[in-house]
Design a protein around this motif. Structure first.
Motif, mmCIF file in Angstrom:
data_model
loop_
_atom_site.group_PDB
_atom_site.id
_atom_site.type_symbol
_atom_site.label_atom_id
_atom_site.label_comp_id
_atom_site.label_asym_id
_atom_site.label_seq_id
_atom_site.Cartn_x
_atom_site.Cartn_y
_atom_site.Cartn_z
ATOM 1 N N SER A 135 35.889 45.532 44.778
ATOM 2 C CA SER A 135 35.968 44.164 44.257
ATOM 3 C C SER A 135 36.232 44.141 42.755
ATOM 4 O O SER A 135 37.038 43.340 42.255
ATOM 5 C CB SER A 135 34.664 43.422 44.580
ATOM 6 N N THR A 136 35.582 45.058 42.016
ATOM 7 C CA THR A 136 35.796 45.086 40.561
ATOM 8 C C THR A 136 37.203 45.544 40.215
ATOM 9 O O THR A 136 37.887 44.965 39.351
ATOM 10 C CB THR A 136 34.767 46.001 39.897
ATOM 11 N N ALA A 137 37.672 46.596 40.891
ATOM 12 C CA ALA A 137 39.026 47.099 40.640
ATOM 13 C C ALA A 137 40.074 46.073 41.044
ATOM 14 O O ALA A 137 41.087 45.896 40.362
ATOM 15 C CB ALA A 137 39.247 48.408 41.382
ATOM 16 N N ALA A 138 39.847 45.377 42.140
ATOM 17 C CA ALA A 138 40.791 44.339 42.564
ATOM 18 C C ALA A 138 40.816 43.186 41.578
ATOM 19 O O ALA A 138 41.858 42.547 41.366
ATOM 20 C CB ALA A 138 40.421 43.840 43.963
ATOM 21 N N LEU A 139 39.664 42.904 40.936
ATOM 22 C CA LEU A 139 39.619 41.835 39.941
ATOM 23 C C LEU A 139 40.392 42.197 38.682
ATOM 24 O O LEU A 139 40.997 41.336 38.045
ATOM 25 C CB LEU A 139 38.156 41.511 39.613
ATOM 26 N N LEU A 140 40.385 43.488 38.304
ATOM 27 C CA LEU A 140 41.065 43.935 37.084
ATOM 28 C C LEU A 140 42.518 44.338 37.323
ATOM 29 O O LEU A 140 43.278 44.514 36.356
ATOM 30 C CB LEU A 140 40.311 45.127 36.480
ATOM 31 N N TYR A 141 42.911 44.515 38.565
ATOM 32 C CA TYR A 141 44.258 44.994 38.867
ATOM 33 C C TYR A 141 45.351 44.075 38.311
ATOM 34 O O TYR A 141 46.346 44.560 37.748
ATOM 35 C CB TYR A 141 44.414 45.168 40.379
ATOM 36 N N PRO A 142 45.262 42.741 38.405
ATOM 37 C CA PRO A 142 46.321 41.883 37.849
ATOM 38 C C PRO A 142 46.476 42.039 36.336
ATOM 39 O O PRO A 142 47.591 41.923 35.806
ATOM 40 C CB PRO A 142 45.868 40.475 38.227
ATOM 41 N N PHE A 153 50.170 33.558 35.203
ATOM 42 C CA PHE A 153 49.298 34.706 35.454
ATOM 43 C C PHE A 153 48.241 34.369 36.513
ATOM 44 O O PHE A 153 47.896 35.216 37.343
ATOM 45 C CB PHE A 153 48.628 35.117 34.143
ATOM 46 N N ARG A 154 47.743 33.127 36.461
ATOM 47 C CA ARG A 154 46.748 32.739 37.481
ATOM 48 C C ARG A 154 47.343 32.748 38.875
ATOM 49 O O ARG A 154 46.695 33.196 39.843
ATOM 50 C CB ARG A 154 46.207 31.335 37.144
ATOM 51 N N VAL A 155 48.568 32.323 39.029
ATOM 52 C CA VAL A 155 49.217 32.345 40.340
ATOM 53 C C VAL A 155 49.462 33.770 40.797
ATOM 54 O O VAL A 155 49.229 34.135 41.956
ATOM 55 C CB VAL A 155 50.528 31.542 40.284
ATOM 56 N N SER A 156 49.958 34.635 39.891
ATOM 57 C CA SER A 156 50.216 36.022 40.251
ATOM 58 C C SER A 156 48.928 36.803 40.438
ATOM 59 O O SER A 156 48.893 37.772 41.199
ATOM 60 C CB SER A 156 51.085 36.672 39.158
ATOM 61 N N TRP A 157 47.862 36.403 39.746
ATOM 62 C CA TRP A 157 46.588 37.122 39.838
ATOM 63 C C TRP A 157 46.031 37.115 41.247
ATOM 64 O O TRP A 157 45.505 38.109 41.732
ATOM 65 C CB TRP A 157 45.603 36.477 38.866
ATOM 66 N N ASN A 158 46.164 36.031 41.974
ATOM 67 C CA ASN A 158 45.647 35.924 43.342
ATOM 68 C C ASN A 158 46.358 36.906 44.267
ATOM 69 O O ASN A 158 45.729 37.608 45.081
ATOM 70 C CB ASN A 158 45.826 34.489 43.850
ATOM 71 N N ALA A 159 47.684 37.013 44.149
ATOM 72 C CA ALA A 159 48.444 37.907 45.023
ATOM 73 C C ALA A 159 48.165 39.373 44.685
ATOM 74 O O ALA A 159 47.979 40.203 45.595
ATOM 75 C CB ALA A 159 49.932 37.612 44.871
ATOM 76 N N LEU A 160 48.122 39.720 43.426
ATOM 77 C CA LEU A 160 47.878 41.107 43.044
ATOM 78 C C LEU A 160 46.456 41.548 43.402
ATOM 79 O O LEU A 160 46.217 42.717 43.739
ATOM 80 C CB LEU A 160 48.131 41.286 41.537
ATOM 81 N N ARG A 161 45.498 40.633 43.346
ATOM 82 C CA ARG A 161 44.134 40.992 43.733
ATOM 83 C C ARG A 161 44.053 41.322 45.222
ATOM 84 O O ARG A 161 43.432 42.312 45.614
ATOM 85 C CB ARG A 161 43.199 39.821 43.409
ATOM 86 N N ASP A 162 44.736 40.535 46.073
ATOM 87 C CA ASP A 162 44.720 40.804 47.500
ATOM 88 C C ASP A 162 45.442 42.102 47.824
ATOM 89 O O ASP A 162 45.023 42.857 48.723
ATOM 90 C CB ASP A 162 45.365 39.643 48.263
ATOM 91 N N VAL A 163 46.526 42.396 47.114
ATOM 92 C CA VAL A 163 47.239 43.653 47.334
ATOM 93 C C VAL A 163 46.364 44.834 46.942
ATOM 94 O O VAL A 163 46.336 45.875 47.616
ATOM 95 C CB VAL A 163 48.563 43.655 46.542
ATOM 96 N N ALA A 164 45.609 44.700 45.826
ATOM 97 C CA ALA A 164 44.721 45.783 45.402
ATOM 98 C C ALA A 164 43.639 46.044 46.447
ATOM 99 O O ALA A 164 43.265 47.199 46.719
ATOM 100 C CB ALA A 164 44.088 45.428 44.061
ATOM 101 N N ARG A 165 43.108 45.002 47.065
ATOM 102 C CA ARG A 165 42.123 45.199 48.124
ATOM 103 C C ARG A 165 42.748 45.898 49.325
ATOM 104 O O ARG A 165 42.099 46.716 49.994
ATOM 105 C CB ARG A 165 41.542 43.854 48.557
#
Length: 296
Positions: free
Chosen positions: A39-46, A21-33
């Motif tokens: 910033s808050t929505a991108a943090l919760l998106y993963p 999840f930590r590895v996927s969290w970085n990619a999904l956060r950048d896609v959300a941005r």
């Protein structure tokens, strides 16, 4: 596997899932941005995407109905593929890593960019719908009760008499076979014999019979009771021209209209008379033959 081994296996699974999840969290956060999230929505998106995957996995393990289990597996497969696609796009687009990408651009080709933006923006809405449906199915789920084992059956059998709801009936005694057959019943022609009734067992009941009144004359039989001699004479007259083979109890009973027991007695009497007559006839015939031979 013992309880310690199972606990260790579950702990290792949780650790692996957390690192993935930590590895996927970085990619999904950048896609959300990239699709316009703050910033808050991108943090919760993963948590929206990978979190629903974990929820669908738990629902798959809990639900026992085939249709509900199939639905949870489809949700798990769909969100797994969506997360895989977004991670793949994050690896192909270097601009997503630094955060300096143009807003709303996930690919250079417009149709691919529109499809990826639609996929990324529809995942949170799908998480609300599918997550609510899965939670409702789990809450309304009723586990199937296991069938009673042989141990429980033996326990109920071995309970004491005081614990049982109903007392166990005593076993029926075995019927003993008589060593010898009863003596044959002698039938008296002077006494009118009636056919055996089906309710003969009921006649032996302990409860006394209720006294009845006098039978009216209309209900009585108009046929007079015949004596043994009258019955024998009537049988002789009716069977005078019968052969010895035709002289049966059923035929005599129908001819003189009497009971089967009397018909059998009449049959034996008539056959004995026929045998005596035949013996006398044979004796006369033999005497005549002797006299004829002497005269010759």
């Amino acid at each position: 596997m013992n309880r310690f081994g199972k606990g260790l296996l579950v702990f290792a699974l949780v650790v692996v899932v957390a690192m993935a999840f930590r590895v996927s969290w970085n990619a999904l956060r950048d896609v959300a941005r990239a699709i316009g999230a703050d910033s808050t929505a991108a943090l919760l998106y993963p948590f929206v995407v990978d979190g629903l995957m974990a929820l669908a996995l738990v629902a798959t393990l809990v639900l026992t109905d085939r249709a509900d289990k199939r639905f949870a597996l489809r949700v798990l497969a769909a969100y797994t593929i969506a997360s895989l696609v977004l991670n793949y796009v994050h690896g192909l687009v270097p601009e997503l890593h630094g955060g300096s990408i143009d807003w709303g651009r996930l690919a250079d080709w417009n149709p691919a960019n529109w499809a990826l933006v639609l996929l990324a923006t529809s995942l949170p809405v799908g998480s609300i719908y599918f997550g609510s449906d899965l939670v409702a199915k789990v809450l309304h789920h009723r586990p199937i009760e296991p069938a009673p084992t042989a141990e429980s059956v033996d326990t109920s059998i071995n309970r004491s008499t005081a614990d049982l709801e109903e007392s166990t009936p005593a076993p029926l005694p075995a019927t003993e076979t008589p060593a010898t057959l009863p003596a044959p019943v002698v039938v008296d022609l002077e006494k009118e014999i009636e056919p055996a009734s089906v309710g003969a067992v009921a006649a032996e009941s302990v409860r006394p019979r209720r006294a009845t009144g006098r039978v009216p004359d209309v209900a009585r039989s108009s046929r007079p009771v015949r004596t043994a001699d009258e019955l024998l004479a009537e049988a002789r007259s009716a069977t005078a021209d019968w052969s010895l083979e035709e002289l049966t109890a059923e035929g005599i009973r129908k001819a003189v209209r009497t009971s089967p027991a009397k018909a059998r007695v009449l049959r034996e009497t008539l056959r004995a008379e026929r045998a005596a007559d035949n013996a006398v006839t044979d004796a006369h015939q033999s005497d005549e033959n002797v006299l004829a031979e002497a005269a010759a």
